[in-house]
Design an enzyme around this catalytic site. Structure first.
Site, PDB file in Angstrom:
ATOM      1  N   CYS A 166     -11.042   3.188   0.528  1.00  0.00           N
ATOM      2  CA  CYS A 166      -9.479   3.487   0.554  1.00  0.00           C
ATOM      3  C   CYS A 166      -9.238   2.733   1.845  1.00  0.00           C
ATOM      4  O   CYS A 166      -9.873   2.717   2.947  1.00  0.00           O
ATOM      5  CB  CYS A 166      -9.256   5.092   1.062  1.00  0.00           C
ATOM      6  SG  CYS A 166      -7.655   5.341   1.539  1.00  0.00           S
ATOM      7  N   THR A 167      -8.192   1.854   1.881  1.00  0.00           N
ATOM      8  CA  THR A 167      -7.679   0.921   2.867  1.00  0.00           C
ATOM      9  C   THR A 167      -7.402   1.743   4.343  1.00  0.00           C
ATOM     10  O   THR A 167      -7.267   0.954   5.008  1.00  0.00           O
ATOM     11  CB  THR A 167      -6.684   0.127   2.317  1.00  0.00           C
ATOM     12  OG1 THR A 167      -5.528   0.778   1.847  1.00  0.00           O
ATOM     13  CG2 THR A 167      -7.276  -0.962   1.194  1.00  0.00           C
ATOM     14  N   HIS A 168      -6.839   2.737   4.138  1.00  0.00           N
ATOM     15  CA  HIS A 168      -6.587   3.583   5.248  1.00  0.00           C
ATOM     16  C   HIS A 168      -7.786   3.946   6.073  1.00  0.00           C
ATOM     17  O   HIS A 168      -7.793   3.859   7.436  1.00  0.00           O
ATOM     18  CB  HIS A 168      -5.991   5.025   4.979  1.00  0.00           C
ATOM     19  CG  HIS A 168      -4.645   5.112   4.586  1.00  0.00           C
ATOM     20  ND1 HIS A 168      -4.116   4.565   3.398  1.00  0.00           N
ATOM     21  CD2 HIS A 168      -3.536   5.392   5.328  1.00  0.00           C
ATOM     22  CE1 HIS A 168      -2.864   4.584   3.270  1.00  0.00           C
ATOM     23  NE2 HIS A 168      -2.266   5.071   4.436  1.00  0.00           N
ATOM     24  N   TYR A 202      -0.577   8.245  -2.077  1.00  0.00           N
ATOM     25  CA  TYR A 202      -0.710   8.163  -3.543  1.00  0.00           C
ATOM     26  C   TYR A 202      -2.000   9.166  -4.319  1.00  0.00           C
ATOM     27  O   TYR A 202      -1.913   9.463  -5.267  1.00  0.00           O
ATOM     28  CB  TYR A 202      -1.112   6.724  -3.658  1.00  0.00           C
ATOM     29  CG  TYR A 202       0.143   5.905  -3.817  1.00  0.00           C
ATOM     30  CD1 TYR A 202       1.540   6.061  -3.567  1.00  0.00           C
ATOM     31  CD2 TYR A 202      -0.180   4.193  -3.801  1.00  0.00           C
ATOM     32  CE1 TYR A 202       2.453   5.291  -3.481  1.00  0.00           C
ATOM     33  CE2 TYR A 202       0.892   3.539  -4.015  1.00  0.00           C
ATOM     34  CZ  TYR A 202       2.247   3.893  -3.639  1.00  0.00           C
ATOM     35  OH  TYR A 202       3.159   2.990  -3.607  1.00  0.00           O
ATOM     36  N   GLY A 203      -2.945   9.281  -3.499  1.00  0.00           N
ATOM     37  CA  GLY A 203      -4.301   9.992  -3.882  1.00  0.00           C
ATOM     38  C   GLY A 203      -4.211  10.968  -4.673  1.00  0.00           C
ATOM     39  O   GLY A 203      -5.018  11.488  -5.398  1.00  0.00           O
ATOM     40  N   GLU A 259      -1.574   8.068   8.633  1.00  0.00           N
ATOM     41  CA  GLU A 259      -0.190   7.774   8.558  1.00  0.00           C
ATOM     42  C   GLU A 259       0.633   8.299   9.599  1.00  0.00           C
ATOM     43  O   GLU A 259       1.362   8.024  10.335  1.00  0.00           O
ATOM     44  CB  GLU A 259       0.530   8.474   7.160  1.00  0.00           C
ATOM     45  CG  GLU A 259       0.152   7.792   5.905  1.00  0.00           C
ATOM     46  CD  GLU A 259       0.750   6.207   5.848  1.00  0.00           C
ATOM     47  OE1 GLU A 259       2.036   6.459   5.945  1.00  0.00           O
ATOM     48  OE2 GLU A 259      -0.097   5.280   5.690  1.00  0.00           O
ATOM     49  N   ASP A 268       0.857  -1.361   0.053  1.00  0.00           N
ATOM     50  CA  ASP A 268      -0.005  -0.023  -0.131  1.00  0.00           C
ATOM     51  C   ASP A 268       0.993   1.212  -0.037  1.00  0.00           C
ATOM     52  O   ASP A 268       2.069   1.047   0.283  1.00  0.00           O
ATOM     53  CB  ASP A 268      -0.927  -0.062   1.174  1.00  0.00           C
ATOM     54  CG  ASP A 268      -1.646   1.185   1.314  1.00  0.00           C
ATOM     55  OD1 ASP A 268      -2.301   1.670   0.404  1.00  0.00           O
ATOM     56  OD2 ASP A 268      -1.996   1.819   2.555  1.00  0.00           O
ATOM     57  N   SER A 269       0.293   2.402  -0.081  1.00  0.00           N
ATOM     58  CA  SER A 269       0.950   3.715   0.002  1.00  0.00           C
ATOM     59  C   SER A 269       1.706   3.926   1.498  1.00  0.00           C
ATOM     60  O   SER A 269       2.636   4.777   1.430  1.00  0.00           O
ATOM     61  CB  SER A 269       0.108   4.828  -0.600  1.00  0.00           C
ATOM     62  OG  SER A 269      -0.760   5.037   0.464  1.00  0.00           O
ATOM     63  N   CYS A 287      -4.481  -1.239  -1.803  1.00  0.00           N
ATOM     64  CA  CYS A 287      -4.612   0.030  -2.107  1.00  0.00           C
ATOM     65  C   CYS A 287      -5.711   0.214  -3.148  1.00  0.00           C
ATOM     66  O   CYS A 287      -5.504  -0.131  -4.207  1.00  0.00           O
ATOM     67  CB  CYS A 287      -3.149   0.856  -2.198  1.00  0.00           C
ATOM     68  SG  CYS A 287      -3.437   2.514  -2.633  1.00  0.00           S
ATOM     69  N   ASN A 288      -6.743   0.977  -2.943  1.00  0.00           N
ATOM     70  CA  ASN A 288      -7.643   1.338  -3.955  1.00  0.00           C
ATOM     71  C   ASN A 288      -7.084   2.240  -5.157  1.00  0.00           C
ATOM     72  O   ASN A 288      -7.297   2.062  -6.322  1.00  0.00           O
ATOM     73  CB  ASN A 288      -8.958   1.846  -3.413  1.00  0.00           C
ATOM     74  CG  ASN A 288      -9.682   0.929  -2.419  1.00  0.00           C
ATOM     75  OD1 ASN A 288     -10.502   0.329  -3.129  1.00  0.00           O
ATOM     76  ND2 ASN A 288      -9.285   0.849  -1.440  1.00  0.00           N
ATOM     77  N   THR A 289      -6.073   3.226  -4.556  1.00  0.00           N
ATOM     78  CA  THR A 289      -5.853   4.137  -5.694  1.00  0.00           C
ATOM     79  C   THR A 289      -4.840   3.667  -6.404  1.00  0.00           C
ATOM     80  O   THR A 289      -4.745   3.678  -7.641  1.00  0.00           O
ATOM     81  CB  THR A 289      -5.032   5.490  -4.833  1.00  0.00           C
ATOM     82  OG1 THR A 289      -5.952   5.635  -3.641  1.00  0.00           O
ATOM     83  CG2 THR A 289      -4.776   6.343  -5.423  1.00  0.00           C
TER      84      THR A 289
HETATM   85  N1  DGL Z   1      -4.882   3.080   1.166  1.00  0.00           N
HETATM   86  C1  DGL Z   1      -4.720   3.809  -0.139  1.00  0.00           C
HETATM   87  C2  DGL Z   1      -6.033   3.551  -0.832  1.00  0.00           C
HETATM   88  O1  DGL Z   1      -6.627   2.384  -0.609  1.00  0.00           O
HETATM   89  C3  DGL Z   1      -4.658   5.043   0.080  1.00  0.00           C
HETATM   90  C4  DGL Z   1      -4.048   6.069  -1.019  1.00  0.00           C
HETATM   91  C5  DGL Z   1      -3.356   7.297  -0.802  1.00  0.00           C
HETATM   92  O2  DGL Z   1      -2.224   7.189  -0.452  1.00  0.00           O
HETATM   93  O3  DGL Z   1      -3.720   8.107  -1.011  1.00  0.00           O
HETATM   94  O4  DGL Z   1      -6.426   4.214  -1.817  1.00  0.00           O
END
Ligand code: DGL
Length: 286
Positions: free
Chosen positions: A184-186, A43-44, A152, A11-12, A74-76
């Site tokens: 988003c996994t966060h 990443y977003g 984060e 993930d990011s 990570c969805n992004t």
């Molecule tokens: N966990 C990432 C997701 O699922 C976060 C993306 C990001 O870093 O902005 O989209």
């Protein structure tokens, strides 16, 4: 490729631990490698090309370390890079899909809210998902800049985080949403605050458990499930500052963990030296 090789997850940053937790639960015999690409988070807010570069760089290293499958937690990164990863590597690549379909099955008010990053909502993959849903419930899309940074930083319950979340969630509720999709996994790491703001009548869905089931299915299909009777291990890397990232990761993971540095230069080995991890065939299709 053998069933004894680990599964690579990335993930990011720390968000994908919400997926890793479900994978650990569903697949207790598997060894898991996790990369938090924290130096490049979020990443977003980046371009799809920049995210794709990172997804390839991290996947390359997971595969070099023996990963028999890659989970894009990570969805992004899914929106920006899953297709490229599937073309480039012969190992199974399992990626995220926001729980829009389950939300459609659950809503009673006929209004669903999707919380995700700007990049996810703008991605072709997500637009295709919406198109597949056809006519039916109203789907409200809410980008949530700033939330990933809160997670984060380990600020899961502070007043600033609460205010930011409320600014994103309350307008959805005011428009009648009774089901919220965490795209988003966060965001599952903010579950307690989201539940408080959304109230007990609102259903909150994420895709972690579904992705873990999909990992199980894909590995079973290709005969790569780790044999039962062994206890799986986890190894963690970050491109951020391990000392800083470790504290947040341990809190989210709920146990002490060893976090190795992932250097930022693509030209040098990305993973920390000195670890005895056996590389058993890369499985790269290029
Ligand atoms: N966990 C990432 C997701 O699922 C976060 C993306 C990001 O870093 O902005 O989209």
């Amino acid at each position: 490729m053998t069933a004894h090789q680990p599964i690579g997850v990335f993930d990011s940053g720390v968000g994908g631990l919400s997926v890793l937790r479900e994978i650990r639960r569903a697949l207790p015999h598997e060894d898991l490698l996790y990369v938090a690409d924290s130096a490049y988070a979020p990443y977003g807010d980046q371009s799809a090309d920049a995210i794709e570069l990172r997804a390839v760089a991290v996947t390359e290293q997971l595969i070099a370390r023996g990963a028999k499958a890659i989970v894009v937690a990570c969805n992004t990164a899914t929106g920006a890079a899953a297709r490229v990863l599937r073309t480039r590597y012969s190992v199974p690549v399992i990626a995220m899909e926001p729980a829009v379909k389950p939300a459609i099955d659950r809503t009673r008010s006929g209004v669903i809210g999707v919380l995700a990053t700007r990049q996810t909502l703008a991605s072709h993959t997500f637009k295709q998902l919406l198109a597949r849903m056809g006519e039916g419930p109203e789907i409200l899309l809410q980008a949530c800049p700033g939330l990933v940074e809160r997670v984060e930083a380990g600020d899961l319950e502070g007043e600033g985080t609460r205010a930011l979340l409320a600014a994103y969630v309350e307008p959805l509720l005011a428009q009648g949403a009774d089901t919220l999709v965490l795209g988003c996994t966060h965001y599952p790491h903010l579950g307690r605050l989201i539940a408080e703001i959304a109230g007990s009548r609102t259903t909150v869905l994420d895709s972690g458990a579904a992705v873990a089931r999909q990992v199980h299915r894909r590995l079973a299909e290709v005969g790569l499930l780790a044999p039962p009777g062994r206890v799986g291990t986890e190894r963690f890397w970050t491109s951020g500052e391990p000392g800083t990232v470790a504290a947040v990761m341990e809190r989210l993971w709920g146990a002490p963990l060893e976090l190795y540095p992932l250097t930022r230069e693509a030209a040098t080995p990305l993973f920390g030296e000195g670890e005895a991890l056996v590389v058993q065939g890369a499985g790269c299709s290029r």
